[in-house]
Design a protein around this motif. Structure first.
Motif, short mmCIF file in Angstrom:
data_model
loop_
_atom_site.label_atom_id
_atom_site.label_comp_id
_atom_site.label_asym_id
_atom_site.label_seq_id
_atom_site.Cartn_x
_atom_site.Cartn_y
_atom_site.Cartn_z
N LEU A 236 0.88 -1.17 0.00
CA LEU A 236 0.00 0.00 0.00
C LEU A 236 0.91 1.22 0.00
N MET A 237 0.94 1.95 -1.11
CA MET A 237 1.87 3.06 -1.28
C MET A 237 1.28 4.35 -0.70
N ALA A 238 2.07 5.01 0.16
CA ALA A 238 1.65 6.27 0.76
C ALA A 238 2.59 7.38 0.30
N ALA A 239 2.45 8.56 0.89
CA ALA A 239 3.22 9.72 0.43
C ALA A 239 4.71 9.54 0.69
N ASN A 240 5.49 10.13 -0.20
CA ASN A 240 6.95 10.21 -0.03
C ASN A 240 7.61 8.84 0.11
N ARG A 241 7.24 7.90 -0.75
CA ARG A 241 7.86 6.58 -0.85
C ARG A 241 7.68 5.73 0.41
N ALA B 99 5.80 4.95 -10.41
CA ALA B 99 5.73 4.34 -11.74
C ALA B 99 4.60 3.33 -11.82
N THR B 100 4.59 2.36 -10.89
CA THR B 100 3.60 1.30 -10.91
C THR B 100 3.21 0.94 -9.49
N GLY B 101 1.93 0.71 -9.27
CA GLY B 101 1.46 0.29 -7.96
C GLY B 101 0.03 -0.19 -8.03
N TYR B 102 -0.34 -1.03 -7.09
CA TYR B 102 -1.68 -1.60 -7.05
C TYR B 102 -2.61 -0.82 -6.13
N HIS B 103 -2.06 -0.35 -4.99
CA HIS B 103 -2.88 0.24 -3.95
C HIS B 103 -2.24 1.55 -3.46
N MET B 104 -3.05 2.61 -3.30
CA MET B 104 -2.58 3.92 -2.88
C MET B 104 -3.33 4.34 -1.61
N LEU B 105 -2.60 4.97 -0.69
CA LEU B 105 -3.20 5.44 0.56
C LEU B 105 -3.13 6.95 0.64
N VAL B 106 -4.29 7.56 0.84
CA VAL B 106 -4.39 9.00 1.12
C VAL B 106 -4.75 9.15 2.59
N GLY B 107 -3.97 9.94 3.32
CA GLY B 107 -4.31 10.22 4.71
C GLY B 107 -3.87 9.14 5.68
#
Length: 424
Positions: A80-85, A322-330
């Motif tokens: 789960l990718m969040a801000a700033n790597r 570049a590539t990712g499946y899941h993104m986290l905001v907050g």
């Protein structure tokens, strides 16, 4: 008029027929075209305790799941990718009950709505007291394929011309008679204008201010599936895509816009700044100097526009890469805090940017439909007699006069009569 232009005109007629056929509520229409109620979760998901592949081999630190790939920072299906790597485990963010939904295969949305593409390049501005959630995905993962397809007339026509050349060069009546072949064989995507949307999940947690969720897609055909925590507040969802895109919204969100920057003829497009960690700059198959210069040129145009419009650098607090499946905001759920309930695409309403052909259905069904559309275009071009591609009584070993060998884009220089001479 060139063969491609003729096929383009014919494509408009064929697409109108297929589009009406696909959307009409009719007992004769397969359920998977029109999408509403096309597929239940039970039809499409593994058992409730199935793990994602490789889950038992995960490292202790989720940040180890991130890596510098061909075109920037990337992470796999467990991340789960969040801000700033920053990277978390997706299994720690999603409820156990809905976690298996991440394994949906070729999901067809419960329903979809087509949005006209705006004729401007100015997104809704950030309101006073709103927080910019800066999400960027250069290209979605290639095996989170949905059952929603968005196909341009250009692509459909190019594939029809390519198929026409192949059928002619093979001198194979069975290949030419695709309608018969499709009744007896499992459809192959080879030679088909295959254009499914690829899914990226976006989880919106609690933020200090109402979130302006900016979803940037560097590649076409990205579908953002947004889930929100109970205490999340989403002020607006803005999609900027370098081609067709779609979004599924959580309940309660009523402010949203998709801009296909290509179709709107914007002077910028979503792109990241090249970095020396990119495999495309340091690996064995490096980008050419010309490609690198063009990439920088595109980035300077985009970053300049981004700073002027949003008032910050596009790299600031960026989520993804570049590539990712899941993104986290907050906020990431901690300890006993409630986790995100993952909503499967098969239970979602999707809003998709307008394009010439939009189809929803299972994998092979859509491939067959698109294949039949391509054959119909060629048949119309040949005055309804597709057998003119394969003249009778010609020895198999005889050399086959091919269609013009120029690239498809160059075939516009050939008149219909010249093209027909090669098919007689």
């Amino acid at each position: 008029m060139s063969p491609k232009n003729i096929l383009m005109a014919l494509a408009g007629l064929a697409v109108a027929f297929w589009f009406v056929l696909g959307m009409k509520e009719d007992a004769s229409r397969p359920e998977s075209y029109g999408a509403k109620g096309a597929m239940t979760v039970a039809d499409n998901l593994p058992g409730p305790h199935v793990n994602l592949a490789g889950e038992t081999e995960l490292p202790s630190d989720p940040n180890l799941l991130g890596y510098d790939g061909e075109f920037g920072f990337s992470a796999g299906e467990h991340a789960l990718m969040a801000a700033n790597r920053t990277v978390h485990f997706i299994k720690d963010a999603v409820t156990p009950e809905t976690y298996p939904y991440l394994k949906e295969k070729y999901p067809v949305p419960a329903d979809y709505h087509i949005l006209p593409n705006p004729d401007h390049c100015a997104p809704r501005a950030i309101g006073a007291g709103e927080y910019l959630a800066n999400v960027f995905v250069y290209t979605p993962p290639g095996h989170r394929t949905s059952g929603l397809h968005v196909i341009s007339m250009d692509r459909l026509t190019d594939y029809a011309l390519k198929w026409m050349r192949t059928a002619r060069s093979r001198r194979d009546p069975a290949y030419a008679n695709v309608r018969s072949r499709l009744r007896t064989e499992r459809s192959s995507h080879g030679g088909v204008a295959w254009a499914p949307l690829e899914t990226v999940s976006v989880y919106v947690g609690r933020t200090e201010k109402p979130a302006y969720v900016l979803l940037q897609a560097g590649s076409p055909r990205t579908l953002f599936n947004i889930m929100a925590a109970p205490d999340a507040e989403i002020a607006h969802v803005q999609v900027l895509s370098n081609g067709p895109a779609a979004v599924a919204l959580p309940d309660g969100v009523d402010s949203m816009e998709i801009i296909n920057v290509k179709k709107s003829n914007c002077h910028w497009q979503p792109v990241q700044e090249p970095e020396q960690t990119w495999g495309a700059l340091t690996g064995r198959e490096q980008m050419s100097e010309k490609s690198v210069r063009q990439h920088y040129k595109r980035y300077f145009a985009y970053s300049g526009w981004f700073r002027d419009f949003y008032g910050q650098d596009p790299k600031k607090n960026v989520i993804g890469g570049a590539t990712g499946y899941h993104m986290l905001v907050g906020h990431m759920p901690q300890g006993e805090e409630p986790r995100f309930a993952h909503r499967p695409l098969s239970q979602s309403v999707v809003y998709v940017s307008d394009d010439e052909v939009i189809l929803a259905g299972h994998d092979d069904e859509v491939a067959r439909a698109v294949q039949a559309m391509q054959v119909d275009l060629v048949a119309q071009f040949l005055d309804g007699d597709i057998n003119r591609l394969i003249p009778p009584n010609v020895p198999e070993a005889a050399p086959a006069p091919l269609l013009p060998q120029e690239t498809l884009s160059a075939q516009v220089d050939h008149t219909p009569s010249q093209l027909m001479e090669t098919a007689q």
